[in-house]
Structure formats: structure tokens, C-alpha cells
Scaffold this motif. Structure first.
Motif, PDB file in Angstrom:
ATOM      1  N   THR A  71       4.249  15.271  -4.264  1.00 53.75           N
ATOM      2  CA  THR A  71       4.281  13.975  -4.201  1.00 53.75           C
ATOM      3  C   THR A  71       3.593  12.969  -4.293  1.00 53.75           C
ATOM      4  O   THR A  71       3.679  11.725  -3.997  1.00 53.75           O
ATOM      5  CB  THR A  71       4.025  14.156  -2.213  1.00 53.75           C
ATOM      6  N   VAL A  72       2.365  13.370  -4.741  1.00 44.81           N
ATOM      7  CA  VAL A  72       1.235  11.826  -5.360  1.00 44.81           C
ATOM      8  C   VAL A  72       2.014  11.688  -6.742  1.00 44.81           C
ATOM      9  O   VAL A  72       1.839   9.943  -6.542  1.00 44.81           O
ATOM     10  CB  VAL A  72      -0.235  11.916  -5.563  1.00 44.81           C
ATOM     11  N   GLU A  73       2.485  12.009  -7.443  1.00 45.87           N
ATOM     12  CA  GLU A  73       2.785  11.548  -8.727  1.00 45.87           C
ATOM     13  C   GLU A  73       3.999  10.877  -8.242  1.00 45.87           C
ATOM     14  O   GLU A  73       4.213   9.913  -9.170  1.00 45.87           O
ATOM     15  CB  GLU A  73       3.197  12.602  -9.316  1.00 45.87           C
ATOM     16  N   SER A  74       5.118  11.663  -7.829  1.00 40.89           N
ATOM     17  CA  SER A  74       6.548  10.483  -6.873  1.00 40.89           C
ATOM     18  C   SER A  74       6.115   9.235  -5.928  1.00 40.89           C
ATOM     19  O   SER A  74       6.904   8.274  -6.915  1.00 40.89           O
ATOM     20  CB  SER A  74       7.568  11.718  -6.375  1.00 40.89           C
ATOM     21  N   VAL A  75       5.308   8.916  -5.658  1.00 40.15           N
ATOM     22  CA  VAL A  75       5.066   7.820  -4.329  1.00 40.15           C
ATOM     23  C   VAL A  75       4.190   7.059  -5.299  1.00 40.15           C
ATOM     24  O   VAL A  75       4.004   5.708  -6.057  1.00 40.15           O
ATOM     25  CB  VAL A  75       4.059   8.744  -3.237  1.00 40.15           C
ATOM     26  N   LEU A  76       3.491   7.949  -6.540  1.00 43.70           N
ATOM     27  CA  LEU A  76       2.835   6.392  -7.307  1.00 43.70           C
ATOM     28  C   LEU A  76       3.810   6.240  -8.236  1.00 43.70           C
ATOM     29  O   LEU A  76       3.439   4.945  -9.070  1.00 43.70           O
ATOM     30  CB  LEU A  76       1.516   7.144  -8.222  1.00 43.70           C
ATOM     31  N   ASP A 133       9.369   5.162   9.286  1.00 45.41           N
ATOM     32  CA  ASP A 133       9.587   3.770   9.278  1.00 45.41           C
ATOM     33  C   ASP A 133       9.026   2.423  10.001  1.00 45.41           C
ATOM     34  O   ASP A 133       8.599   1.877   9.336  1.00 45.41           O
ATOM     35  CB  ASP A 133      10.355   3.932  10.909  1.00 45.41           C
ATOM     36  N   VAL A 134       7.972   3.061  10.125  1.00 46.45           N
ATOM     37  CA  VAL A 134       6.113   2.315  10.180  1.00 46.45           C
ATOM     38  C   VAL A 134       5.421   1.667   8.183  1.00 46.45           C
ATOM     39  O   VAL A 134       5.484   0.589   7.941  1.00 46.45           O
ATOM     40  CB  VAL A 134       5.030   2.801  11.027  1.00 46.45           C
ATOM     41  N   GLY A 135       6.477   2.279   7.269  1.00 46.39           N
ATOM     42  CA  GLY A 135       6.020   2.331   6.270  1.00 46.39           C
ATOM     43  C   GLY A 135       5.503   3.205   5.054  1.00 46.39           C
ATOM     44  O   GLY A 135       5.038   2.521   4.202  1.00 46.39           O
ATOM     45  N   ALA A 136       5.676   4.395   5.959  1.00 48.38           N
ATOM     46  CA  ALA A 136       4.332   5.319   4.815  1.00 48.38           C
ATOM     47  C   ALA A 136       5.482   5.218   3.766  1.00 48.38           C
ATOM     48  O   ALA A 136       6.940   5.740   3.683  1.00 48.38           O
ATOM     49  CB  ALA A 136       4.504   6.707   5.272  1.00 48.38           C
ATOM     50  N   SER A 137       4.716   6.486   2.595  1.00 48.58           N
ATOM     51  CA  SER A 137       5.462   6.219   1.498  1.00 48.58           C
ATOM     52  C   SER A 137       5.739   7.657   1.758  1.00 48.58           C
ATOM     53  O   SER A 137       7.527   8.119   0.867  1.00 48.58           O
ATOM     54  CB  SER A 137       4.780   6.121   0.232  1.00 48.58           C
ATOM     55  N   ASP A 138       5.641   8.669   1.863  1.00 48.83           N
ATOM     56  CA  ASP A 138       5.925  10.319   2.357  1.00 48.83           C
ATOM     57  C   ASP A 138       5.453  10.368   3.363  1.00 48.83           C
ATOM     58  O   ASP A 138       4.250  10.742   4.107  1.00 48.83           O
ATOM     59  CB  ASP A 138       5.906  11.127   0.893  1.00 48.83           C
ATOM     60  N   ALA A 157       0.466  -1.854   0.178  1.00 50.00           N
ATOM     61  CA  ALA A 157      -0.016  -0.347   0.024  1.00 50.00           C
ATOM     62  C   ALA A 157       0.725   1.161  -0.183  1.00 50.00           C
ATOM     63  O   ALA A 157       1.896   1.516   0.418  1.00 50.00           O
ATOM     64  CB  ALA A 157      -1.130   0.020   0.977  1.00 50.00           C
ATOM     65  N   ARG A 158       0.247   2.114  -1.167  1.00 48.25           N
ATOM     66  CA  ARG A 158       0.916   4.069  -0.756  1.00 48.25           C
ATOM     67  C   ARG A 158       0.644   4.394   0.510  1.00 48.25           C
ATOM     68  O   ARG A 158      -0.726   4.911  -0.109  1.00 48.25           O
ATOM     69  CB  ARG A 158       0.988   3.413  -2.507  1.00 48.25           C
ATOM     70  N   VAL A 159       0.858   4.929   1.526  1.00 46.49           N
ATOM     71  CA  VAL A 159      -0.064   6.032   2.041  1.00 46.49           C
ATOM     72  C   VAL A 159       1.132   6.781   2.168  1.00 46.49           C
ATOM     73  O   VAL A 159       2.491   6.870   2.774  1.00 46.49           O
ATOM     74  CB  VAL A 159       0.161   5.035   3.410  1.00 46.49           C
ATOM     75  N   ILE A 160       0.490   8.402   1.949  1.00 48.47           N
ATOM     76  CA  ILE A 160       1.309   9.572   1.865  1.00 48.47           C
ATOM     77  C   ILE A 160       0.738  10.060   3.357  1.00 48.47           C
ATOM     78  O   ILE A 160      -0.927  10.795   3.637  1.00 48.47           O
ATOM     79  CB  ILE A 160       0.764  10.221   1.458  1.00 48.47           C
ATOM     80  N   ILE A 161       1.214  10.612   4.200  1.00 47.61           N
ATOM     81  CA  ILE A 161       0.693  11.377   5.629  1.00 47.61           C
ATOM     82  C   ILE A 161       1.207  12.612   5.646  1.00 47.61           C
ATOM     83  O   ILE A 161       1.655  13.292   4.922  1.00 47.61           O
ATOM     84  CB  ILE A 161       2.130  11.007   7.186  1.00 47.61           C
ATOM     85  N   VAL A 162      -0.484  13.034   6.381  1.00 46.34           N
ATOM     86  CA  VAL A 162      -0.604  14.111   5.063  1.00 46.34           C
ATOM     87  C   VAL A 162      -1.029  15.423   6.917  1.00 46.34           C
ATOM     88  O   VAL A 162      -1.874  14.999   7.385  1.00 46.34           O
ATOM     89  CB  VAL A 162      -1.377  14.905   4.077  1.00 46.34           C
ATOM     90  N   SER A 163      -0.302  15.978   7.584  1.00 41.00           N
ATOM     91  CA  SER A 163      -0.073  16.574   8.967  1.00 41.00           C
ATOM     92  C   SER A 163       0.383  17.601   9.440  1.00 41.00           C
ATOM     93  O   SER A 163       1.057  17.976   8.550  1.00 41.00           O
ATOM     94  CB  SER A 163       0.268  14.568   9.907  1.00 41.00           C
TER      95      SER A 163
END
Lengths: 127, 202
Positions: A113-118, A94-99, A75-81
Motif C-alpha cells: 500500500t505504501v509503495e502504491s501510494v508513493l 472523501d476528506v482526502g486520504a490516499s488509502d 500530502a499522501r496520508v494512509i489511514i491505518v485503523s
């Protein structure tokens, strides 16, 4: 075009992200306001990417991220916080977020960022 | 000047005057960072109208904050970790509506009432601006903060007692209140409240 799940407890932020992602030709296939709901929606929708808030009522973003990766290790997950202290970023990655994106963000930064992760190749795709 | 009283995870056991001086520095830094985040969110300049810093015993904090009980809307959240406290924003009727217009990029006067989306916008603005403040302080002083989701309340329902740090967090509070002005004359108050332990200098 990617199918994206937006997770944030603030309807205002979900609306902003939906507008940005839709304008960038992606499809927001679902929204969730809690970590528990995020895991459920992910299992049901199997989106290409998730944007995940960290501080939410109930299960927070890190726990939801971990449970989503249990469902799908690719799964690709970007944290937005808004919470962007060094430890938060390190823990998420460390847990596994993509960005990790810190609020407030620029629209261009979100899309890039979305394009990069995809564009990254997951383990499943490599096989 | 560094933040000299810090020991471990934010134990402030210092003479009151030294605590206030250190917290003024920290509060000023946090306020600047918070307003910087607000500028980015509203895509306009934000000026400080009236800053104020108070060091008060815990049992007098609620009285000091009484003025915010008449606000149209308030949003705040608690934090703990390197320091313990509460941060928030408060707006009067006209200013709350004008701030929503700024946040959603609408012309002034467009928003006529606070509904779910508008309330969420003000809560998220508080979340982003004040987490920005705490992120900056955390980086500068090597602290770590854990924050809660924001709470929103209206007028008489604003629970001023809920803003006071829990007993045990400190016998005093440093209250940094900053009246600010954004585009179109929209005014609000940014509040940072840190629990501290102090000894009198008698």
C-alpha cells in the motif's frame, strides 16, 4: 526510500509500523501520538507520506488528515485503523486520504500500500 | 434469524427474552469476529474455553463483573451509536505476560514485567480484536459504532463501575463473557457488554 511520519496513539503499533517500514528501506522521520502532534510534526518534517490512526485522544485522525491537507493539499496520508466500518472508510477517502488499511494487517499489505501510494503522481509533481 | 428488535439506531424495546435471544446471536457473531482478529494478531489458533451470556439489570452489572476486579490487567473501551456498551479483555498475571510474548513474536517466558510497550501491546490487541468484532456486527446488521481509545488498568485499580454503560443507555445489559485459550495455553477473557432496554414479560 521515502521519509515517513507514523501517527498512532499506541507505542506498540508505532513500533510495529516503524519496523515494517524500515525493513522496506523507508525512513521513519518522526512519530506522533495525537492528531494535534501529527499536524505539528507534519508541518515541521514535511514527510513524503503519513500513516494515520483514526481513534486517538484529542483530535482524531480525520481532523488531523484535514488539517494536514490544509498545510499541503498534495500530502499522501494512509489511514491505518482498527475502526474499519464502511462509513469510516468513505469519510476518510472523501476528506482526502490516499488509502485505508484496517488492523490487523499483513506486513506485505502495508508495504504494498505504501509503495502504491508513493507511486501516484501528486498535483504538484504533475505541474 | 435477523436482529428483529432493531429500530432506527438501535432502540431495543422488546420483551426481555426476545432481546436476549437476539443479543445472543449478535454476541456470538461479535465474539467469533473478535477472536478471529486475535488469531490473526497472534498468528495462532484461539479456542473458546467457556462462553457465557447474561441479561442483567443495569444496577447488577458491576456485581457480575466483580470477578474481573482480581485480574492482573484489563483493557477496555466504550462505544456508542447503533448500540451502546463496553468491550474489553482481562488477563491474569502469567497470561498477560504470555499474551505479550505472542503479540510481539517472542519465545514464551521472555516478557517478565508489564512496562509501557507491553501495556500498549495489550491495549492495542484489545482495540484491534474488539473493533474487529464491532466492524463485523456493523456490517452484518447495518449499524454504525463510534468507539473511544482503550483504557488499561491493573488489579484493584480496574474500575468496574467504569465498565457499566452510562445511565440512559438502557435499563439492562447483555454481558457476553468468553474465556478463550491461545497458543501455549495462554488464557484470557473477552467481554462484550451491550446496553439494552427491556420490558419484563410478567
Amino acid at each position: 526510500m521515502a521519509r515517513i511520519l507514523v501517527v498512532d496513539d499506541a507505542v506498540f503499533m508505532r513500533t510495529i509500523l516503524r519496523d515494517i517500514l524500515t525493513e522496506a528501506d523507508h525512513e521513519v522521520v518522526g512519530e506522533a501520538a495525537t492528531g494535534e502532534d501529527a499536524v505539528e510534526r507534519f508541518s515541521e518534517l514535511r514527510p513524503d507520506l503519513v500513516t494515520m490512526d483514526l481513534v486517538m485522544p484529542g483530535a482524531g485522525g480525520i481532523e488531523a488528515l484535514s488539517r494536514i491537507l490544509d498545510v499541503d493539499p498534495d500530502a499522501r496520508v494512509i489511514i491505518v485503523s482498527a475502526v474499519g466500518q464502511r462509513e469510516d472508510v468513505e469519510t476518510a477517502l472523501d476528506v482526502g486520504a490516499s488509502d485505508f488499511l484496517t488492523k490487523p494487517f499483513d506486513k506485505e499489505k502495508v508495504v504494498a500500500t505504501v509503495e502504491s501510494v508513493l507511486s501516484t503522481v501528486t498535483g504538484r509533481e504533475a505541474r | 434469524m435477523g436482529l428483529f428488535p432493531l429500530k432506527g439506531k438501535g432502540a431495543f424495546v422488546t420483551p426481555v427474552r426476545r432481546t436476549l435471544a437476539a443479543m445472543q446471536e449478535l454476541g456470538t457473531r461479535a465474539t467469533r469476529a473478535g477472536l478471529g482478529s486475535l488469531e490473526k494478531l497472534t498468528q495462532s489458533g484461539v479456542d473458546i474455553v467457556a462462553p457465557g451470556v447474561h441479561l442483567v439489570p443495569r444496577d447488577r452489572v458491576e456485581g457480575l463483573l466483580a470477578v474481573h476486579g482480581s485480574s492482573k490487567i484489563g483493557a477496555w473501551f466504550r462505544f456508542r451509536g447503533g448500540l451502546t456498551g463496553t468491550v474489553g479483555t482481562f488477563f491474569d498475571d502469567r497470561d498477560a505476560l504470555a499474551m505479550v510474548d505472542l503479540l510481539v513474536g517472542k519465545s514464551p517466558g521472555t516478557t517478565r514485567k508489564i512496562g509501557e510497550l507491553e501495556e500498549s501491546a495489550l491495549a492495542e490487541m484489545t482495540n484491534i480484536a474488539l473493533n474487529g468484532a464491532l466492524n463485523d456486527v456493523a456490517e452484518a446488521y447495518g449499524l454504525r459504532f463510534l468507539t473511544e481509545p482503550p483504557v488499561v488498568a491493573y488489579g484493584p485499580k480496574i474500575d468496574l463501575a467504569g465498565l457499566v454503560p452510562e445511565p440512559g443507555a438502557g435499563d439492562h445489559s447483555v454481558v457476553v463473557e468468553t474465556r478463550f485459550r491461545a497458543a501455549g495455553g495462554t488464557e484470557g477473557t473477552l467481554l462484550l457488554l451491550f446496553a439494552v432496554s427491556g420490558e419484563s414479560e410478567a
